[in-house]
Structure formats: structure tokens, C-alpha cells
Write an enzyme that holds these catalytic residues in place. Structure first.
Site, PDB file in Angstrom:
ATOM      1  N   CYS A  85       1.019  -1.215   0.079  1.00 10.09           N
ATOM      2  CA  CYS A  85       0.093  -0.029  -0.058  1.00 10.09           C
ATOM      3  C   CYS A  85       0.743   1.343   0.271  1.00 10.09           C
ATOM      4  O   CYS A  85       0.471   2.243  -0.028  1.00 10.09           O
ATOM      5  CB  CYS A  85      -0.916  -0.118   1.130  1.00 10.09           C
ATOM      6  SG  CYS A  85      -2.112  -1.506   1.347  1.00 10.09           S
ATOM      7  N   CYS A 216     -13.391   1.793   9.035  1.00 11.87           N
ATOM      8  CA  CYS A 216     -12.583   1.312   7.965  1.00 11.87           C
ATOM      9  C   CYS A 216     -12.719   2.336   6.938  1.00 11.87           C
ATOM     10  O   CYS A 216     -13.704   2.986   6.653  1.00 11.87           O
ATOM     11  CB  CYS A 216     -13.200   0.033   7.566  1.00 11.87           C
ATOM     12  SG  CYS A 216     -13.555  -1.331   8.698  1.00 11.87           S
ATOM     13  N   LYS A 342      -9.629   7.766   4.966  1.00  9.20           N
ATOM     14  CA  LYS A 342     -11.111   7.607   5.636  1.00  9.20           C
ATOM     15  C   LYS A 342     -11.975   8.164   4.367  1.00  9.20           C
ATOM     16  O   LYS A 342     -13.364   7.537   4.043  1.00  9.20           O
ATOM     17  CB  LYS A 342     -11.397   8.068   6.699  1.00  9.20           C
ATOM     18  CG  LYS A 342     -12.902   8.026   7.309  1.00  9.20           C
ATOM     19  CD  LYS A 342     -12.956   6.528   7.806  1.00  9.20           C
ATOM     20  CE  LYS A 342     -14.405   6.240   8.339  1.00  9.20           C
ATOM     21  NZ  LYS A 342     -15.123   5.883   7.068  1.00  9.20           N
ATOM     22  N   HIS A 346      -8.932   3.961  -0.615  1.00  7.07           N
ATOM     23  CA  HIS A 346      -7.685   3.623  -0.875  1.00  7.07           C
ATOM     24  C   HIS A 346      -7.341   2.825  -2.011  1.00  7.07           C
ATOM     25  O   HIS A 346      -7.288   1.709  -2.005  1.00  7.07           O
ATOM     26  CB  HIS A 346      -7.215   2.783   0.402  1.00  7.07           C
ATOM     27  CG  HIS A 346      -5.668   2.243   0.795  1.00  7.07           C
ATOM     28  ND1 HIS A 346      -4.733   2.940  -0.139  1.00  7.07           N
ATOM     29  CD2 HIS A 346      -5.408   1.260   1.212  1.00  7.07           C
ATOM     30  CE1 HIS A 346      -3.713   2.483   0.154  1.00  7.07           C
ATOM     31  NE2 HIS A 346      -3.988   1.342   1.065  1.00  7.07           N
TER      32      HIS A 346
END
Lengths: 399, 471
Positions: A85, A216, A342, A346
Site C-alpha cells: 500500500c 474502516c 477515510k 484507498h
């Protein structure tokens, strides 16, 4: 060992809207981000001398060569890379090193990811890449791997170690998510742009106890790009270039998965990358000298522990700073001014450059309603992998 | 003297109340509960658990052969006993045989083992019987069948019970049967099955056996007689000359159901646990014929007085629901979660992982002593290269360092409880926690290892290990 400090400048950046970009392909997003960066830097594709593109799951197995076709970057060196990531941060780092070495004067770094063509929620899994085709997991993967399942284990351990009951702990985390959503309302390029309350976070459906749905970040598509040049050339492109002060990556040996000394209340890779970046940038008191940070809030607990690992908060005491509003946009050390993962979601290979894009715009005074008063050194923290075994990129940029 | 040196039992953690099944279908109310294998268990994993219980405290290198018995092997072509031998880390030269096709396969395997030991072909033969049989939903067999496994170590030294005599008959009839490729057991009309089958074959075989052995019913402290249910057992025990209330008791049916080919072996283990030196036990298995075995308990039984395998397995349990049972057995189709497809397993990767995956070996650095999983060629502490010995984790105990209950992970029984498990004697492994009640899971909770099914893709059933609260 030499430092990268003040050797390379960012003279142009671009970033697409992050979100469920049903009407944009991977290539469309790359074109949009790159041409925004060209325009920002006042260059065209002929000026680019080398390219590093980061993507994790998209256009596999060969994103490098087709990029020359998409961007018509005829006969230039193009390299695709991944570092989980933190992929985009590493593309940025490689391009910066090429410029600093003198191998090229103008380099392009791109991060891009198309996740929402998959048809499912959450991230893809790649059993072969993760070594799951065997009976035994490889070093850092357990069975039934999901990201929330792993990060939730950090929350369990943190609550346990510091004596927070689950309600107290979850409320502390919910405040971080509410903060990021307040900031996200001011980000036109964010995926989610509505406020959420602490109560909504606490009452959201449970994804991986103790993390609920609103603990998440989302899954989205996006791309971002940066044009990097030698420091002495920077003012030829623009009056307000942004300079690289530190680029550090720490890749951990999966201590969380294998070593009983690791208790999942800290990510050693973040601490190490932070220490190295502070040393490289000449920062001795990060809480005072770093004026803003974009950090990897893939989950609420991740951001909380980042505060401690980057020495913004004292060990085990981030709750005090969260309650005091330290990391709010009007606080003494604003974190995730644009809403963070958030609100942006992502897209794995793009996130790191989206973070740097926000710091770049803040330093240039172009961050719109979320503009900080006196932005100085800005830090981008980009986490790859999981708390059990991570790739952490910490980049520091400044005016 | 040839006989039973050790025994082991495995009953799944979950129970299903029979009234829960009856309530779903509105049929007869049948009392009691049955054992239900978890979604991650099958015949093979249960056999492994029973064998581990049996071999506890014994030298695995001394096992010369492993004979499995079942009617429900996971593979039609591929030997389960060789897979079990790999999981148990038995010698490469251990002989492996799968005995199959009949509920009498457990005693069939005992006869084979007995002959192997008597002829000095082997000194220690490990046997396991395991079954996970299915009856069609809403039928009598669904109410009747339970899941479980048992294991025996047949040897010529230190036996807890000698096997004195064996008598066998075969019998061809369609009473209980299942075609290859079908999932559900069928049977003929109950009157025929009971009167012409079980009720005729068993008394006749027992009476012939007693005559051949030169014994009378009163010589036996217990008659351990397989029966599909208590209704069958009482009449037949009486016909054979045993007191149904004192000599021939089957306490399992109300607690586990009919355990198929492992039923008689679990009963025998229970009888051994309650026996004293000198007791004679008559052991009877039925299915396509009848095997009658006469045993005498030895003084060695006192050495394993605290073993309590059967009682422990009966007492450690949790009740599940019929709805979950239907899902675990894939008896109803459920909407699949929107998650990535599962990649097929790789045969070469499985082949390489036999020791670390199937037998759960990690490494222990011979320079600094650090224990690690999976095997690390370069030590995570002292960095020495290729200086390690293999280190077995399977029988080690651990505790939870941290955990989560993951609803996103694909599972027929969400949430998936995932934990970092630290072992008492060193090392950490990331593991699923199975056979657990999520609300009981706490940091610091002690765990033990259990061998389980993982995904099944394109004809390959992948197995590995999970952790569970100590039973």
C-alpha cells in the site's frame, strides 16, 4: 550516507477525484492525473526523461510497457513497481533518487489503482502472491486474510494493554474518524464528503470486532502524479516549488506474525521510518517542527497508533491528544487535512502520492477551504502490509 | 500377549439437539443430542485428533503401520492413511491401509492389525475409525447419525487389554447402503433391517463366537455391542444372553448419536475407562456381517486411570443450531459473499509443505535457540543461516496475544476469530481460533492445536492447523 534533503523539488502535481470511478479506466485516470501534473509544471510529455509508475493490483502482469502507449512516452525508460500500500510513495522515492543522482533532470512519478472493477467489497486477495496455495502460510500471512481482521487485532491489544474498555477505546477511535470526515467535506476530490458523528461510528455494523464499518476506509479508484526536477532548476518551472526533505522506507521482518516480543500496540516500521526521516530532514522535535501530516488512516486504530509511533503523542497516551483536539484542522498539529484514506478511500497504488499532493497544495496555499495558516514541514506516512509486517514510507516535504 | 496398548477418542465440540431438527420439520420429537463436526472438520481431521489422543505419551517412531477405517473418506482415489501418517509425522516406512465400505471397518482393521502383530510383521499398529455420515434432511437417519472418531494402538507389549479371540461372519444384504458418488445413506424398511438383519445376524454370530471361545455371557463384565439405536440393542443383548441393564449398555446414542464405523470403538474406549484388571469385555461390531472380539483387561489399565478421553470429549461441548448444521454440510445453498474467488491449491506447494504444513513443524535455531514458524532459513534473532533443527508445534500449548472477530473473511460460521498465538515454549503463529464462543475469547486465553480443513478447490482439499480453547 548523504541525505536527499533539498536536492529535489516537486514542480507539478496532479490527482484525480478518488471514488467509484465507474466511467474511468485505469488508463483514463493515469492520463487525467499526469496531464494535470504536466499543466501544473508547465511541461509536456517530451520533457519527461524517466517514469516510475506504482500500482499493486491493476493492469497486472505488465503495467509498464502499456503506459508508453497510453501516454505516448515514446522510447523513454518506464518502470512499474509495487511496495504494497506504500507503492506510490516508493514510485515517488525512486523518481526522486534518479533526479538526485543526475541520471535525469525531469522525472515523473505516478501512482494509480483500479479496484472497483472487481465486483466485491474490500480489497482483492491474490492467493498465489500471498503464498496461500500451500498448506502452510508463508511468513506473514495467516489463513482467511482480510485487512480489517488484522488491523482490528491492533485495537484489541491496544485496549488491553492500556486498560481501555471496549466502549472507551472505540469512542477514542471514533473521534478520529469523525475528524477526518469533517475535513473530507472540504475536499472536492474525496470519495466521501459527508460528516459523521461519533455515535454513528460506534453504531455502525461490525466488520471485524472491535472495528465497525465506519472505522474502516473505503475502497476506491484513483491516480496521482508528480513531476520532479533538480532543486537548482525548480524556479525555472514555478515560483513556489516544494522541496523534498526526507524519503524513508522501512520494511519490517513480520515481527508481529512471528516474534513474541511484538505485542501489536505499535508498528515498529513506522517508528523506524519516522526516526530515519526526522534525522534526514534535521527534525529534532517532531511535535513542534512538523506542521501538518497526512497519515495512513486505513483503519481508525492505525491513525491512533501512528500518533505514538511518529512521536506526535506519548506512548499509550494518544487519547489525551485526541480529546484535546490536537490533530483537528485547527489544532496544533493537523492530521489528514484532506480527510485521509477515510474520505478518499484507498486505491492501493495511488494513495501515497495523493498524500503528497495535499501537502504540496497546502504549502502553496492552494488548499481551498481547508487551507492551513502557516504550513511548513509536512509529513506523509504511507503504510503497506499490515501491523504484523509492514512497509512504511515516511516522506517529509517543505517550502 | 497382543492387544490394545492405548486408545484415543475424538468427538466434535458441537452438539445438535434433536428437538431442534424436529421443530424445523414438524416431525416426531426425538430426544437427546448428536455430535456435529464443525464446518472445518471431516472424517480425516477427526481421525487425526483421535490418533493424537491415542499416541499421547507414546513414541511415534515406534508405529509400524496405520490402518484407517471409515465409510466416508474425503477422497475416493488418494489414501487417507498416508495423509494421516504425514500429519502425525510417522516413519516413512509405516504401512498404510484404508479399510472401507462397511460400518464394521473398525473391527476389520483390528483383525488386520492383530494378524500383523502376531506374525511379527509389525509391533505397533495404529488404528483409527472415523465417520461423518449424512442422512437426508428431515429423515430418521439425520436424527440418528452423529460424527466422531476413535483410535487404538495394537501392540504386543504393555497392553491394557489383551485381545484373546476373534470371530467373524460376513452377510450379504441390503439393509444400510450408499452407492459410490451419493451423499446420503439409504436403508431398506426398518422391519426388514432389524428383524432379518441386525436382530438375526448379531445373536447368531455372538452365540457361535462364545462357543468357539469357550465362554459364557456371564464371563464378561461388559458386552460392548454396536447398535444403530437403543431400540435395537436391548432385544439383541437379551437374545445373546446379556443383562441389557448391567452388561450391555450404550450410553452414546442420547449424547452423540450413531457414530458409524467409529461407534463400536468409542464404546470400547468408554468401557476400558470404566474397567478394572481382569475384566473380560466382549466387543461386537455389525455391518455386512459381524465381528466378535473377546478381550481381557490387564493390570496396565491402572497406568492410564486418569485418561478420561471419552468423558472429556462428552463434557466439553457447545450446542449449535440446525440452521448452521444445514449450512456447514452444504445442505442448503446460501448466497456467496462478494469476495474474491479462491485460487486453486498448488500440488507442488503442498508437496513442499508436508512437514511444515501437515505436521506443523517450525524451526529452532541451533545457535541461539529461538523457535520460529514457519521454518526460517535465516534466524530472526541471530541471523545465522541454515543453522536450525525442525521443531514440532502440534502438541504445544499457546495463549492469545491479540485477536479479532472478522465478519469480512469468508466462512460458513462467521465471524472468523483470528489470533496471534504465543506458545508456552516459544514461537508465535497466526491462527484461526475454532470451536469457540466469540464472547469467551480473551487476551491470555490458553489454546491447543487442532488439525482442520481449509479450502477445497478443483479436487484438492487443503488441510492445516487451527487453535482452539483447551478441551
Amino acid at each position: 550516507m548523504e541525505s536527499i534533503k533539498d536536492k529535489v523539488a516537486i514542480v507539478g502535481m496532479g490527482c484525480t477525484k478518488f471514488g467509484e470511478n465507474w466511467d474511468k479506466s485505469f488508463d483514463d485516470m493515469v492520463v487525467d492525473a499526469v496531464y494535470e501534473a504536466y499543466e501544473d509544471a508547465g511541461i509536456d510529455s517530451d520533457d519527461v526523461q524517466a517514469v516510475w509508475i506504482g500500482s499493486y493490483w491493476s493492469n497486472l502482469p505488465a503495467p509498464s510497457q502499456p503506459l508508453a502507449t497510453t501516454l505516448k512516452l515514446d522510447y523513454k525508460p518506464i518502470t512499474r513497481l509495487e511496495n504494497m500500500c506504500a507503492t506510490a510513495s516508493d514510485a515517488f522515492r525512486n523518481a526522486a533518487y534518479a533526479v538526485a543522482s543526475g541520471a535525469c533532470d525531469i522525472a515523473l512519478a505516478i501512482g494509480a489503482e483500479k479496484l472497483k472493477d472487481s465486483g466485491y467489497s474490500g480489497l482483492p486477495t491474490d492467493d498465489i502472491a500471498m503464498g496461500l496455495v500451500s498448506t502452510a502460510p508463508n511468513t506473514f500471512r495467516s489463513r482467511n486474510f482480510t485487512a480489517p481482521g488484522h488491523f482490528a487485532m491492533m485495537a484489541t491489544s491496544y485496549f488491553n494493554r492500556y486498560g481501555l474498555d471496549p466502549d472507551e477505546g472505540r469512542t477514542m477511535l471514533a473521534k478520529i474518524m469523525a475528524k477526518n470526515h469533517r475535513n473530507g467535506t472540504m475536499s472536492p476530490k474525496a470519495h466521501f464528503r459527508r460528516e459523521i458523528t461519533v455515535e454513528q461510528v460506534l453504531k455502525a455494523p461490525m466488520i471485524a470486532w472491535p472495528l465497525g464499518l465506519l472505522d474502516c476506509c473505503g475502497v476506491s479508484d484513483g491516480a496521482a502524479a508528480a513531476v520532479l526536477v533538480r532543486k537548482d532548476m525548480a524556479k525555472n518551472f514555478r515560483p513556489d516549488p516544494v522541496y523534498i526533505k526526507a524519503l524513508q522506507i522501512a520494511v519490517g521482518p513480520s515481527a508481529g506474525y512471528m516474534n513474541p516480543k511484538n505485542d501489536w500496540t505499535s508498528v515498529e516500521e513506522t517508528f523506524r521510518a519516522g526516526q530515519a526521516a526526522y534525522a534526514e530532514a534535521g527534525v529534532t522535535n517532531p511535535r513542534e517542527e512538523i506542521t501538518m501530516a497526512e497519515v495512513h488512516d486505513c483503519f481508525s486504530i492505525t491513525e491512533a497508533i501512528i500518533y505514538e509511533d511518529l512521536l506526535f503523542s506519548q506512548r499509550g497516551r494518544c487519547k489525551e491528544d485526541i480529546d484535546a483536539g490536537t490533530f483537528e484542522i485547527d489544532g496544533s498539529l493537523p492530521v489528514n487535512m484532506d480527510g485521509g484514506l477515510k474520505c478518499f478511500g484507498h486505491p492501493i497504488g495511488a494513495t501515497g502520492l495523493r498524500m503528497i499532493y495535499e501537502l504540496y497544495k497546502q504549502i502553496q496555499g492552494k488548499a481551498g477551504p481547508r487551507q492551513l495558516k502557516n504550513p511548513g514541514l509536512g509529513l506523509a506516512h504511507n503504510l503497506g502490509g499490515t501491523p504484523g509486517g509492514a512497509t512504511i514510507a515516511v516522506s517529509i516535504v517543505g517550502p | 500377549m497382543v492387544g490394545i496398548k492405548s486408545y484415543g477418542v475424538y468427538l466434535p465440540y458441537y452438539r445438535l439437539n434433536r428437538p431442534d431438527i424436529s421443530k424445523a420439520w414438524g416431525g416426531f420429537q426425538v430426544p437427546g443430542e448428536k455430535t456435529v463436526a464443525n464446518f472445518d472438520e471431516d472424517t480425516l481431521t477427526m481421525a487425526v485428533e483421535a490418533c493424537r489422543d491415542c499416541l499421547n505419551g507414546f513414541d511415534r517412531n515406534a508405529v509400524d503401520a496405520v490402518f484407517l477405517s471409515s465409510t466416508t473418506y474425503p477422497y475416493a482415489e488418494k489414501q487417507s492413511s498416508s495423509l494421516v501418517a504425514a500429519v502425525l509425522d510417522l516413519n516413512r516406512t509405516a504401512r498404510t491401509i484404508d479399510v472401507a465400505g462397511t460400518l464394521r471397518s473398525g473391527t476389520n482393521a483390528v483383525r488386520l492389525a492383530l494378524n500383523a502383530v502376531k506374525s511379527k510383521d509389525a509391533s505397533n499398529v495404529l488404528i483409527a475409525a472415523s465417520d461423518l455420515r449424512l442422512g437426508l434432511p428431515s429423515g430418521g437417519k439425520e436424527l440418528e447419525f452423529g460424527d466422531g472418531a476413535a483410535s487404538l494402538l495394537i501392540s504386543d507389549t504393555d497392553v491394557v487389554a489383551s485381545i484373546d479371540d476373534v470371530y467373524s461372519v460376513n452377510n450379504e444384504m441390503y439393509d444400510v447402503y450408499r452407492l459410490a458418488g451419493e451423499r446420503f445413506v439409504r436403508s431398506w424398511e426398518d422391519r426388514f433391517v432389524r428383524e432379518a438383519g441386525y436382530g438375526t445376524v448379531v445373536p447368531r454370530a455372538v452365540s457361535e463366537a462364545l462357543e468357539a471361545f469357550g465362554r459364557k455371557p456371564e464371563d464378561f463384565a461388559a458386552a460392548v455391542i454396536y447398535a444403530p439405536n437403543p431400540g435395537y440393542l436391548g432385544g439383541v443383548a437379551k437374545k445373546c444372553g446379556f443383562d441389557p441393564k448391567k452388561q450391555a449398555i450404550d450410553p452414546l446414542w442420547g449424547m452423540t448419536g450413531n457414530l458409524g464405523s467409529s461407534h463400536a470403538m468409542v464404546l470400547l474406549a468408554g468401557a476400558l475407562e470404566q474397567s478394572k484388571p481382569g475384566d473380560r469385555i466382549l466387543w461386537v461390531a455389525y455391518g455386512d456381517g459381524c465381528d466378535v472380539v473377546s478381550l481381557t483387561v490387564t493390570d496396565e489399565i491402572e497406568k492410564i486411570a486418569g485418561k478420561r478421553s471419552v468423558q472429556r470429549m462428552l463434557e466439553s461441548k457447545s450446542v449449535t443450531t440446525y440452521q448452521k448444521y444445514l449450512r456447514w454440510r452444504e445442505l442448503i445453498a446460501v448466497e456467496p459473499p462478494m469476495r474474491p474467488r479462491t485460487e486453486p491449491a498448488s500440488a507442488p506447494a503442498l508437496y513442499r509443505d508436508r512437514k511444515c504444513g501437515l505436521a506443523l513443524y517450525g524451526s529452532k535455531c541451533t545457535k541461539c535457540g529461538t523457535v520460529q514458524y514457519p521454518v526460517q532459513r535465516i534466524c530472526m534473532e541471530c541471523r545465522s543461516k541454515d543453522e536450525f533443527e525442525y521443531y514440532a508445534f502440534a502438541d504445544k500449548k499457546g495463549k492469545i496475544v491479540t485477536f479479532s472477530h472478522d465478519n469480512l473473511a469468508v466462512s460458513p460460521d462467521p465471524p472468523t476469530t483470528l489470533a496471534a498465538v504465543d506458545f508456552e515454549e516459544g514461537g508465535r503463529i497466526m491462527m484461526d481460533v475454532t470451536d469457540r464462543n466469540p464472547s469467551d475469547i480473551k487476551v491470555g486465553m490458553p489454546l491447543e492445536m487442532t488439525f482442520r480443513k481449509f479450502r477445497q478447490t478443483e479436487g484438492v482439499q487443503v488441510y492445516w492447523w487451527k487453535s482452539r480453547p483447551i478441551r
